[in-house]
Design a protein around this motif. Structure first.
Motif, short mmCIF file in Angstrom:
data_model
loop_
_atom_site.label_atom_id
_atom_site.label_comp_id
_atom_site.label_asym_id
_atom_site.label_seq_id
_atom_site.Cartn_x
_atom_site.Cartn_y
_atom_site.Cartn_z
N UNK A 1 -46.82 -78.51 -36.24
CA UNK A 1 -48.18 -78.89 -36.61
C UNK A 1 -48.21 -79.42 -38.04
N UNK A 2 -48.90 -80.54 -38.22
CA UNK A 2 -48.99 -81.14 -39.55
C UNK A 2 -50.15 -80.55 -40.37
N UNK A 3 -50.97 -79.71 -39.77
CA UNK A 3 -52.20 -79.31 -40.46
C UNK A 3 -51.98 -78.19 -41.50
N UNK A 4 -51.02 -77.31 -41.27
CA UNK A 4 -50.71 -76.22 -42.21
C UNK A 4 -51.96 -75.45 -42.65
N UNK A 5 -52.76 -75.01 -41.70
CA UNK A 5 -53.98 -74.26 -42.03
C UNK A 5 -53.62 -72.88 -42.56
N UNK A 6 -54.30 -72.45 -43.58
CA UNK A 6 -54.01 -71.13 -44.15
C UNK A 6 -54.32 -69.99 -43.17
N UNK A 7 -55.23 -70.24 -42.24
CA UNK A 7 -55.63 -69.19 -41.31
C UNK A 7 -54.60 -68.96 -40.20
N UNK A 8 -53.62 -69.84 -40.10
CA UNK A 8 -52.80 -69.90 -38.89
C UNK A 8 -51.39 -69.38 -39.13
N UNK A 9 -50.88 -68.59 -38.17
CA UNK A 9 -49.49 -68.13 -38.24
C UNK A 9 -48.65 -68.80 -37.16
N UNK A 10 -49.27 -69.66 -36.38
CA UNK A 10 -48.62 -70.25 -35.21
C UNK A 10 -47.91 -71.57 -35.57
N UNK A 11 -48.57 -72.41 -36.35
CA UNK A 11 -48.05 -73.75 -36.65
C UNK A 11 -46.80 -73.70 -37.53
N UNK A 12 -45.88 -74.65 -37.29
CA UNK A 12 -44.63 -74.73 -38.06
C UNK A 12 -44.35 -76.18 -38.44
N UNK A 13 -43.61 -76.38 -39.52
CA UNK A 13 -43.04 -77.71 -39.81
C UNK A 13 -41.95 -77.95 -38.77
N UNK B 1 -51.26 -67.44 -44.63
CA UNK B 1 -51.37 -67.54 -46.09
C UNK B 1 -52.54 -66.70 -46.60
N UNK B 2 -53.26 -66.06 -45.69
CA UNK B 2 -54.38 -65.19 -46.09
C UNK B 2 -54.07 -63.73 -45.72
N UNK B 3 -52.78 -63.39 -45.77
CA UNK B 3 -52.37 -62.07 -45.27
C UNK B 3 -52.86 -60.92 -46.16
N UNK C 1 -49.72 -63.95 -35.35
CA UNK C 1 -50.54 -63.45 -36.47
C UNK C 1 -50.71 -61.92 -36.40
N UNK C 2 -49.80 -61.25 -35.69
CA UNK C 2 -49.75 -59.80 -35.76
C UNK C 2 -50.54 -59.05 -34.70
N UNK C 3 -51.04 -59.73 -33.65
CA UNK C 3 -51.76 -59.00 -32.60
C UNK C 3 -50.81 -58.02 -31.93
N UNK C 4 -51.30 -56.81 -31.66
CA UNK C 4 -50.44 -55.79 -31.06
C UNK C 4 -50.76 -55.59 -29.58
#
Ligand code: V47
Length: 382
Positions: free
Chosen positions: A71-83, A263-265, A328-331
């Motif tokens: 993903x090119x968006x690199x949203x701070x809320x997201x743990x899924x997207x990667x370069x 990035x908001x951990x 993003x850490x869901x259990x």
């Protein structure tokens, strides 16, 4: 139903409006988010929910498929997207996705939920081929695919208008759109949590165009990060206004922010109290939405079950494979069986009804048996 007891006097005029069917406004919404009187809020939401749906609670048998996490968006809320070159980055070959989908058909799925990253190199044609192949191989399954954000990105890379992009997707087999990517519409919040993403206004415009070309969609709101109560209410009222105009939204899903690996951990996770409030306030403010989903993957089955008495009328689905929340850490588990969803619903005093994506009841006895399994070791029985 028990009688309504209100401890917070500020809720009294709002309760009067709810009980007479008067529309709530911005100040009412803010007061509902601020009240500690969760039981009165829940009572009111449950009242509206039972007026609309009586004791019914819906669920569906679906499968989530995420074609790529690049993903090119690199949203701070997201743990899924990667370069593209980051560890864990993946992009499925089309054949691989089709095989997963065929496995979903064998498990009885009536819906595929497909969303993914904004990939820098995959052409729009990859996604059209993906849809055409799914429709050909799994013609009976509803394709709920691509958020407004992905549609906006496809339009950009394919140099098409939003309308033509949506028409091409529809022609390739997309049946409806999921509700993701909405986050919080306010630009102050988007600047921090998803800086380079589609703006709130663009998200709403794309949803409007989708509804105009005959594609229905869901809507979401991501809560529990840096947003204020006022920004949440404005978000809900913007959705309500668009729904008045198009009637194209099927369901609303409040999404609790999961901070781990983002990035908001440093932010705390939303509490169970906030989760139940979000369901209840949505039910009360979104008076023109039929369905409010308690997405168990994100809420946990425990809170999602309680939400069925706080305004929600749907537990969502069997899901099978979930990456966005689990990165993003869901259990929670990634999969639940139809029997377990029915058990949770019955225990909450509701009557489970299996639905398709558009909330028509699914009658399994009238459906053809699922095709034989080529490899029994891969199968999950629902
Ligand atoms: O678009 C991303 C959100 C969405 C995180 O339409 C995060 O039926 C929390 O939209 N913590 C994807 N949330 C999920 C979604 C959805 C889920 C279930 C049903 C439907 C439907 C839609 O999840 C994203 C984004 O808004 N998200 N990262 C995170 N760290």
């Amino acid at each position: 139903m028990t009688a309504l007891t209100i401890d917070d006097a500020r809720l009294k005029p709002i309760a009067a409006k709810v009980l007479t069917g008067e529309r709530l406004d911005l100040d009412d919404g803010i007061a509902l988010y601020r009240t500690p009187d969760l039981l009165a809020l829940g009572w009111l939401a449950n009242h509206v929910r039972e007026q609309r749906h009586d004791n019914i609670c819906y669920f569906n048998v679906n499968r989530h498929i995420n074609p790529t996490n690049v993903c090119v968006a690199h949203c701070r809320l997201c743990a899924f997207g990667r370069s593209p070159d980051a560890p864990g980055a993946y992009t499925f070959a089309l054949e691989e996705i089709w095989q997963r989908a065929e496995q979903g058909v064998r498990e009885g799925a009536t819906e595929f939920h497909l969303v993914g990253g904004l990939h820098p190199d995959l052409p729009f044609e990859y996604f059209l081929d993906l849809m055409r192949g799914l429709k050909k191989r799994c013609p009976g399954v509803h394709l709920k695919a691509f958020t407004m954000v992905e549609v906006g990105y496809f339009a950009r890379i394919a140099k098409l208008s939003i309308r033509d992009t949506l028409l091409a997707l529809k022609d390739a087999g997309v049946d409806s759109l999921p509700g993701g990517g909405a986050e919080i519409f306010h630009p102050r919040v988007r600047k921090v949590i998803c800086d380079h993403k589609t703006s709130g206004q663009q998200w709403l415009n794309i949803a409007r165009t989708a509804h105009q070309v005959g594609l229905r969609s869901n809507a979401t709101m991501l809560y529990g990060h840096i947003e204020t109560e006022e920004e949440r209410v404005e978000h809900l009222l913007a959705l309500r206004e668009l729904q008045d105009e198009t009637k194209g939204f099927v369901a609303f899903i409040p999404l609790a922010f999961h901070p781990e690996n983002t990035a908001l951990s440093h932010l705390p996770k939303p509490s169970g109290f906030a989760d139940l409030k979000s369901i209840a306030v949505a039910r009360l403010l979104l008076d023109n939405f039929d369905h409010i989903k308690a997405y168990w993957i994100m809420l946990t089955p425990r809170i999602a079950q309680i939400a069925l008495r706080f305004g929600a009328n749907d537990l969502d689905g069997t899901v099978v494979e979930e990456k966005i929340y689990h990165d993003a850490g869901a259990t929670t588990e990634q999969f639940t069986s139809r029997a377990e969803l029915e058990r949770l619903i019955r225990e909450a005093g509701r009557v489970p009804v299996e639905r398709d994506t558009l909330y028509r009841a699914v009658d399994r006895s009238r459906m053809p048996p699922p095709p034989a399994r080529p490899d029994a070791s891969l199968s999950i029985i629902v």
